[in-house]
Design a protein around this motif. Structure first.
Motif, PDB file in Angstrom:
ATOM      1  N   ILE A  49       0.844  -1.203   0.000  1.00  0.00           N
ATOM      2  CA  ILE A  49       0.000   0.000   0.000  1.00  0.00           C
ATOM      3  C   ILE A  49       0.874   1.246   0.000  1.00  0.00           C
ATOM      4  O   ILE A  49       0.620   2.202  -0.732  1.00  0.00           O
ATOM      5  N   ALA A  50       1.938   1.225   0.812  1.00  0.00           N
ATOM      6  CA  ALA A  50       2.840   2.386   0.871  1.00  0.00           C
ATOM      7  C   ALA A  50       3.564   2.609  -0.449  1.00  0.00           C
ATOM      8  O   ALA A  50       3.951   3.736  -0.762  1.00  0.00           O
ATOM      9  N   LEU A  51       3.746   1.559  -1.256  1.00  0.00           N
ATOM     10  CA  LEU A  51       4.410   1.704  -2.545  1.00  0.00           C
ATOM     11  C   LEU A  51       3.455   2.091  -3.682  1.00  0.00           C
ATOM     12  O   LEU A  51       3.854   2.783  -4.613  1.00  0.00           O
ATOM     13  N   ILE A  52       2.207   1.658  -3.614  1.00  0.00           N
ATOM     14  CA  ILE A  52       1.279   1.853  -4.723  1.00  0.00           C
ATOM     15  C   ILE A  52       0.407   3.100  -4.566  1.00  0.00           C
ATOM     16  O   ILE A  52       0.085   3.767  -5.559  1.00  0.00           O
ATOM     17  N   ILE A  53       0.028   3.457  -3.357  1.00  0.00           N
ATOM     18  CA  ILE A  53      -0.890   4.581  -3.154  1.00  0.00           C
ATOM     19  C   ILE A  53      -0.271   5.938  -3.522  1.00  0.00           C
ATOM     20  O   ILE A  53      -0.948   6.754  -4.156  1.00  0.00           O
ATOM     21  N   PRO A  54       0.988   6.245  -3.184  1.00  0.00           N
ATOM     22  CA  PRO A  54       1.524   7.558  -3.579  1.00  0.00           C
ATOM     23  C   PRO A  54       1.512   7.822  -5.093  1.00  0.00           C
ATOM     24  O   PRO A  54       1.099   8.915  -5.502  1.00  0.00           O
ATOM     25  N   PRO A  55       1.910   6.876  -5.948  1.00  0.00           N
ATOM     26  CA  PRO A  55       1.776   7.157  -7.389  1.00  0.00           C
ATOM     27  C   PRO A  55       0.324   7.335  -7.834  1.00  0.00           C
ATOM     28  O   PRO A  55       0.034   8.138  -8.724  1.00  0.00           O
ATOM     29  N   ALA A  56      -0.602   6.608  -7.203  1.00  0.00           N
ATOM     30  CA  ALA A  56      -2.018   6.770  -7.541  1.00  0.00           C
ATOM     31  C   ALA A  56      -2.514   8.155  -7.123  1.00  0.00           C
ATOM     32  O   ALA A  56      -3.274   8.800  -7.856  1.00  0.00           O
ATOM     33  N   LEU A  57      -2.078   8.622  -5.957  1.00  0.00           N
ATOM     34  CA  LEU A  57      -2.447   9.980  -5.526  1.00  0.00           C
ATOM     35  C   LEU A  57      -1.850  11.035  -6.452  1.00  0.00           C
ATOM     36  O   LEU A  57      -2.530  12.006  -6.824  1.00  0.00           O
ATOM     37  N   TRP A  58      -0.592  10.845  -6.852  1.00  0.00           N
ATOM     38  CA  TRP A  58       0.038  11.787  -7.770  1.00  0.00           C
ATOM     39  C   TRP A  58      -0.684  11.794  -9.120  1.00  0.00           C
ATOM     40  O   TRP A  58      -0.929  12.854  -9.693  1.00  0.00           O
ATOM     41  N   GLY A  59      -1.042  10.623  -9.618  1.00  0.00           N
ATOM     42  CA  GLY A  59      -1.767  10.538 -10.884  1.00  0.00           C
ATOM     43  C   GLY A  59      -3.126  11.198 -10.809  1.00  0.00           C
ATOM     44  O   GLY A  59      -3.564  11.868 -11.749  1.00  0.00           O
ATOM     45  N   THR A  60      -3.793  11.054  -9.671  1.00  0.00           N
ATOM     46  CA  THR A  60      -5.082  11.714  -9.468  1.00  0.00           C
ATOM     47  C   THR A  60      -4.909  13.224  -9.456  1.00  0.00           C
ATOM     48  O   THR A  60      -5.668  13.950 -10.115  1.00  0.00           O
ATOM     49  N   TRP A  61      -3.927  13.712  -8.731  1.00  0.00           N
ATOM     50  CA  TRP A  61      -3.690  15.152  -8.647  1.00  0.00           C
ATOM     51  C   TRP A  61      -3.359  15.734 -10.020  1.00  0.00           C
ATOM     52  O   TRP A  61      -3.875  16.769 -10.413  1.00  0.00           O
ATOM     53  N   MET A  62      -2.489  15.057 -10.763  1.00  0.00           N
ATOM     54  CA  MET A  62      -2.114  15.562 -12.082  1.00  0.00           C
ATOM     55  C   MET A  62      -3.296  15.522 -13.050  1.00  0.00           C
ATOM     56  O   MET A  62      -3.451  16.407 -13.886  1.00  0.00           O
ATOM     57  N   THR A  63      -4.136  14.514 -12.935  1.00  0.00           N
ATOM     58  CA  THR A  63      -5.324  14.434 -13.785  1.00  0.00           C
ATOM     59  C   THR A  63      -6.251  15.605 -13.516  1.00  0.00           C
ATOM     60  O   THR A  63      -6.744  16.248 -14.450  1.00  0.00           O
ATOM     61  N   VAL A  64      -6.479  15.910 -12.247  1.00  0.00           N
ATOM     62  CA  VAL A  64      -7.343  17.037 -11.884  1.00  0.00           C
ATOM     63  C   VAL A  64      -6.749  18.335 -12.402  1.00  0.00           C
ATOM     64  O   VAL A  64      -7.434  19.141 -13.047  1.00  0.00           O
ATOM     65  N   LYS A  65      -5.480  18.532 -12.153  1.00  0.00           N
ATOM     66  CA  LYS A  65      -4.817  19.773 -12.552  1.00  0.00           C
ATOM     67  C   LYS A  65      -4.819  19.958 -14.071  1.00  0.00           C
ATOM     68  O   LYS A  65      -5.162  21.038 -14.573  1.00  0.00           O
ATOM     69  N   LEU A  66      -4.460  18.921 -14.803  1.00  0.00           N
ATOM     70  CA  LEU A  66      -4.370  19.032 -16.248  1.00  0.00           C
ATOM     71  C   LEU A  66      -5.744  19.107 -16.922  1.00  0.00           C
ATOM     72  O   LEU A  66      -5.908  19.805 -17.923  1.00  0.00           O
ATOM     73  N   ALA A  67      -6.732  18.398 -16.387  1.00  0.00           N
ATOM     74  CA  ALA A  67      -8.072  18.445 -16.984  1.00  0.00           C
ATOM     75  C   ALA A  67      -8.683  19.831 -16.835  1.00  0.00           C
ATOM     76  O   ALA A  67      -9.265  20.366 -17.784  1.00  0.00           O
ATOM     77  N   ILE A  68      -8.541  20.436 -15.669  1.00  0.00           N
ATOM     78  CA  ILE A  68      -9.084  21.782 -15.464  1.00  0.00           C
ATOM     79  C   ILE A  68      -8.327  22.791 -16.321  1.00  0.00           C
ATOM     80  O   ILE A  68      -8.949  23.655 -16.956  1.00  0.00           O
ATOM     81  N   ALA A  69      -7.015  22.682 -16.379  1.00  0.00           N
ATOM     82  CA  ALA A  69      -6.240  23.605 -17.201  1.00  0.00           C
ATOM     83  C   ALA A  69      -6.603  23.471 -18.676  1.00  0.00           C
ATOM     84  O   ALA A  69      -6.715  24.481 -19.391  1.00  0.00           O
ATOM     85  N   ALA A  70      -6.800  22.256 -19.142  1.00  0.00           N
ATOM     86  CA  ALA A  70      -7.141  22.047 -20.548  1.00  0.00           C
ATOM     87  C   ALA A  70      -8.519  22.585 -20.884  1.00  0.00           C
ATOM     88  O   ALA A  70      -8.728  23.177 -21.949  1.00  0.00           O
ATOM     89  N   GLU A  71      -9.465  22.421 -19.999  1.00  0.00           N
ATOM     90  CA  GLU A  71     -10.822  22.889 -20.275  1.00  0.00           C
ATOM     91  C   GLU A  71     -10.942  24.411 -20.175  1.00  0.00           C
ATOM     92  O   GLU A  71     -11.803  24.988 -20.822  1.00  0.00           O
ATOM     93  N   LEU A  72     -10.112  25.046 -19.379  1.00  0.00           N
ATOM     94  CA  LEU A  72     -10.183  26.501 -19.245  1.00  0.00           C
ATOM     95  C   LEU A  72      -9.285  27.221 -20.237  1.00  0.00           C
ATOM     96  O   LEU A  72      -9.322  28.457 -20.317  1.00  0.00           O
ATOM     97  N   ASP A  73      -8.492  26.495 -21.008  1.00  0.00           N
ATOM     98  CA  ASP A  73      -7.619  27.109 -22.002  1.00  0.00           C
ATOM     99  C   ASP A  73      -8.467  27.705 -23.118  1.00  0.00           C
ATOM    100  O   ASP A  73      -9.303  27.014 -23.711  1.00  0.00           O
ATOM    101  N   PRO A  74      -8.280  28.989 -23.432  1.00  0.00           N
ATOM    102  CA  PRO A  74      -9.111  29.605 -24.471  1.00  0.00           C
ATOM    103  C   PRO A  74      -8.925  28.983 -25.858  1.00  0.00           C
ATOM    104  O   PRO A  74      -9.832  29.045 -26.684  1.00  0.00           O
ATOM    105  N   GLU A  75      -7.799  28.380 -26.137  1.00  0.00           N
ATOM    106  CA  GLU A  75      -7.602  27.741 -27.437  1.00  0.00           C
ATOM    107  C   GLU A  75      -8.461  26.493 -27.609  1.00  0.00           C
ATOM    108  O   GLU A  75      -8.691  26.045 -28.721  1.00  0.00           O
ATOM    109  N   ASN A  76      -8.939  25.914 -26.510  1.00  0.00           N
ATOM    110  CA  ASN A  76      -9.776  24.726 -26.581  1.00  0.00           C
ATOM    111  C   ASN A  76     -11.266  25.057 -26.569  1.00  0.00           C
ATOM    112  O   ASN A  76     -12.082  24.146 -26.536  1.00  0.00           O
ATOM    113  N   ALA A  77     -11.618  26.330 -26.561  1.00  0.00           N
ATOM    114  CA  ALA A  77     -13.021  26.726 -26.508  1.00  0.00           C
ATOM    115  C   ALA A  77     -13.707  26.302 -27.801  1.00  0.00           C
ATOM    116  O   ALA A  77     -13.185  26.453 -28.883  1.00  0.00           O
ATOM    117  N   ASP A  78     -14.891  25.754 -27.647  1.00  0.00           N
ATOM    118  CA  ASP A  78     -15.658  25.323 -28.822  1.00  0.00           C
ATOM    119  C   ASP A  78     -16.488  26.455 -29.350  1.00  0.00           C
ATOM    120  O   ASP A  78     -17.165  27.151 -28.770  1.00  0.00           O
TER     121      ASP A  78
END
Length: 98
Positions: A69-98
Motif C-alpha cells: 500500500i505504501a508503494l502503490i498509493i503515492p503514485p495513484a495519488l500523484w496521478g489523481t492530482w495531475m489528472t485534476v490539474k491538467l483536466a481543469i487547465a485544458a478545459e479553461l484554455d481559451p484555445e480549446n473553446a468550442d
C-alpha cells in the motif's frame, strides 16, 4: 444573388452567420469533472487490482500488504492530482473553446 464573404480569420464567424459562443466556465468545469471521474476511477481500480493481485500471488500477510500500500498509493495519488490539474487547465484554455 447575395453571397456572404468568407471570414478573414478561421477563428471568426463569417459575415451573416451566427456567432458561436465559447464554452462557459461552468460547462468547462462539468466537462473537466467528467474526465476527472473517468480517468481517476481507472487509476484507482488499477491500484486496487495491483494490491489484490500482488497480495494473492505472494501471500505477504498484513505487513507485506501495508508495504505494498505504501508503494502503490503515492503514485495513484500523484496521478489523481495531475489528472485534476491538467483536466481543469485544458478545459479553461481559451484555445480549446468550442
Amino acid at each position: 444573388m447575395s453571397q456572404t464573404a468568407p471570414s478573414p480569420s478561421p477563428h471568426l464567424p463569417a459575415a451573416g452567420s451566427r456567432a458561436i459562443h465559447p464554452k462557459t466556465r461552468f460547462l468547462a468545469f462539468l466537462t473537466a469533472i467528467g474526465a476527472i471521474i473517468l480517468i481517476t476511477s481507472e487509476i484507482w481500480l488499477a491500484a486496487v487490482a495491483a494490491l489484490w493481485a500482488a497480495g494473492g500471488v505472494f501471500g505477504f500477510g498484513m505487513t507485506g500488504d501495508i508495504i505494498l500500500i505504501a508503494l502503490i498509493i503515492p503514485p495513484a495519488l500523484w496521478g489523481t492530482w495531475m489528472t485534476v490539474k491538467l483536466a481543469i487547465a485544458a478545459e479553461l484554455d481559451p484555445e480549446n473553446a468550442d
